[in-house]
Design an enzyme around this catalytic site. Structure first.
Site, short mmCIF file in Angstrom:
data_model
loop_
_atom_site.label_atom_id
_atom_site.label_comp_id
_atom_site.label_asym_id
_atom_site.label_seq_id
_atom_site.Cartn_x
_atom_site.Cartn_y
_atom_site.Cartn_z
CB VAL A 1 102.55 30.65 41.34
CG1 VAL A 1 102.25 29.66 42.00
CG2 VAL A 1 100.97 31.36 40.75
CD GLU A 2 99.43 35.92 38.84
OE1 GLU A 2 99.00 36.74 39.50
OE2 GLU A 2 98.93 35.37 38.05
CG MET A 3 104.14 39.92 40.42
SD MET A 3 103.04 41.56 40.12
CE MET A 3 104.24 42.79 39.93
CG HIS B 1 108.57 33.99 43.25
ND1 HIS B 1 109.61 35.25 43.49
CD2 HIS B 1 109.28 33.21 44.02
CE1 HIS B 1 110.52 34.94 44.10
NE2 HIS B 1 110.33 33.85 44.86
#
Ligand code: HEC
Ligand code: HEC
Length: 349
Positions: free
Chosen positions: A140-142, A98
């Site tokens: 920190v990903e989706m 993200h």
């Protein structure tokens, strides 16, 4: 005369046998030996009892795998970090999630991930179903804020409502967060990549080149197969990274994060060799770009041996024989349904 002909005839065959038998015998021997440590990929992976695979579910799972609206920004899908056209990875040390935030670990391949005994470098997810719930909500990903906002996006799109109904028939509320993960997992179980090495294990001695066979002999003789073995040539056990000497460049405590046991410090799941030639950079921190360097490091840190340049070349040659073919159906891009006016908008912050 007849006897003479018979003698001549049979002596030719004895000669042919003498010339070919040792090679044939050696090859059969190597196939048998390899079969003690490795197993060919099955045609199909069996599904868990509570998530039987159906074509409808697999197709929905494929759509969700490519669905960027499962991310807060509307820009990141599973495929962003596990690109099916580049070995199931993003070929980056760590992945931008993200708003470009970098995670702490290298993204492992989703290809053949279903053959493994656990998921993630530290094995913190027991199944593909468990695993798929993680990245969507990982900040920190989706970065979706919670399950209900994921469901709000999907439920606002009538085509998804209908697809979940077909994939989970008879369920009172088919569109749930659990079912998002189940569909994705069902799709991931189809991502098996049979390779020349499978043909070899099944008895076709010609499937590998001479160099590849020598490399195979080396990984057996040197002891790599103590850890990299089974159907995935990895993915079946946890092992310390840095047995003979510590791995210098990483402070990731590995499985210690999950169990909090001191004995699990620097313990990681042994990664797959399948398609490893395509998934650089290597190791949990993605610090090593060159596969030869990764192999050299393994020799030194795990087995306390200095592999020669020639040995490294032969091992890398062998690893190429584990490059597999991604199923055609998985590579056929699904067309995703269009958002409705009620669909919550992407958030770019
Ligand atoms: C921003 C990049 C990113 C996105 C998006 C992402 N992943 Fe991952 N994935 C990773 C990283 C990094 C790991 C390893 C993390 C760890 O081990 O702690 C991982 C691990 C995995 C694993 C475990 C593989 C193994 O060998 O242990 C699977 C399976 C997987 N992801 C599937 C998915 C699915 C399904 C999605 C979408 C719902 C997804 N990923 C979205 C980066 C990403
Ligand atoms: C004692 C167990 C053990 C032995 C023996 C071993 N490995 Fe590994 N291997 C591992 C572990 C654990 C990792 C993951 C390290 C990490 O990044 O945390 C790994 C990682 C790798 C990787 C990087 C894969 C990736 O996707 O990043 C390669 C390549 C590899 N090993 C090849 C070899 C070769 C070749 C040998 C023999 C010369 C060997 N290994 C011996 C346990 C072992």
């Amino acid at each position: 005369m007849r006897r003479f002909i018979l003698f001549q005839f049979s002596s030719v065959w004895v000669l042919v046998f003498l010339i070919t038998a040792p090679a044939f015998g050696q090859e059969a021997d190597l196939i048998r030996q390899a079969g003690n440590f490795f197993k060919p990929l099955p045609e199909k992976l069996s599904a868990p009892e509570n998530n039987p695979a159906t074509p409808e579910k697999v197709l929905l799972g494929q759509m969700l795998f490519f669905e960027p609206r499962l991310s807060k920004s509307g820009a990141i899908s599973c495929n962003s970090c596990h690109n099916l056209i580049t070995g199931g990875v993003d070929n980056l040390p760590t992945s931008p999630g993200h708003m470009g935030q970098l995670g702490g670990r290298n993204s492992p391949t989703v290809l053949n991930a279903g053959v493994q005994f656990a998921q993630f470098w530290d094995g913190r997810a027991a199944s593909l179903e468990d695993q798929a719930k993680g990245p969507i909500l990982n900040p920190v990903e989706m970065a979706m804020p919670d399950e209900s906002s994921v469901l709000a996006r999907l439920r606002s799109i009538p085509e998804y409502v209908a697809l979940f109904k077909k994939a989970f028939p008879g369920e009172k509320e088919p569109l749930t967060y659990d079912n998002v993960a189940k569909a994705i997992a069902a799709f991931e179980r189809t991502l098996l990549t049979p390779s020349r090495f499978d043909d070899f294990l099944k008895g076709n001695a010609k499937a590998l080149t001479d160099a590849e066979k020598k490399g195979l002999q080396l990984v057996i003789q040197k002891g790599c197969i103590a850890c990299h073995n089974g159907v995935g040539a990895g993915g079946g056990q946890y092992q310390k990274f840095g047995i003979a000497e510590p791995y210098a460049s990483s402070d990731d405590p590995g499985r210690f994060n999950v169990t909090k046991k001191e004995t699990d410090r620097f313990i990681f799941k042994v990664p797959l060799w399948r398609n490893v030639t395509r998934t650089a950079p290597y190791f949990h921190d993605g610090a090593v770009w060159d596969l030869r360097e990764a192999v050299r490091t393994m020799g030194k840190l795990q087995l306390k041996i200095n592999l020669t340049e020639e040995e490294i070349d032969l091992i890398v040659a062998f690893l190429h024989s584990l490059e597999g073919t991604v199923p055609e159906a998985a590579l056929k891009l699904p067309v995703l349904p269009t958002s409705a006016s009620a669909t919550p908008k992407p958030v770019l912050k």
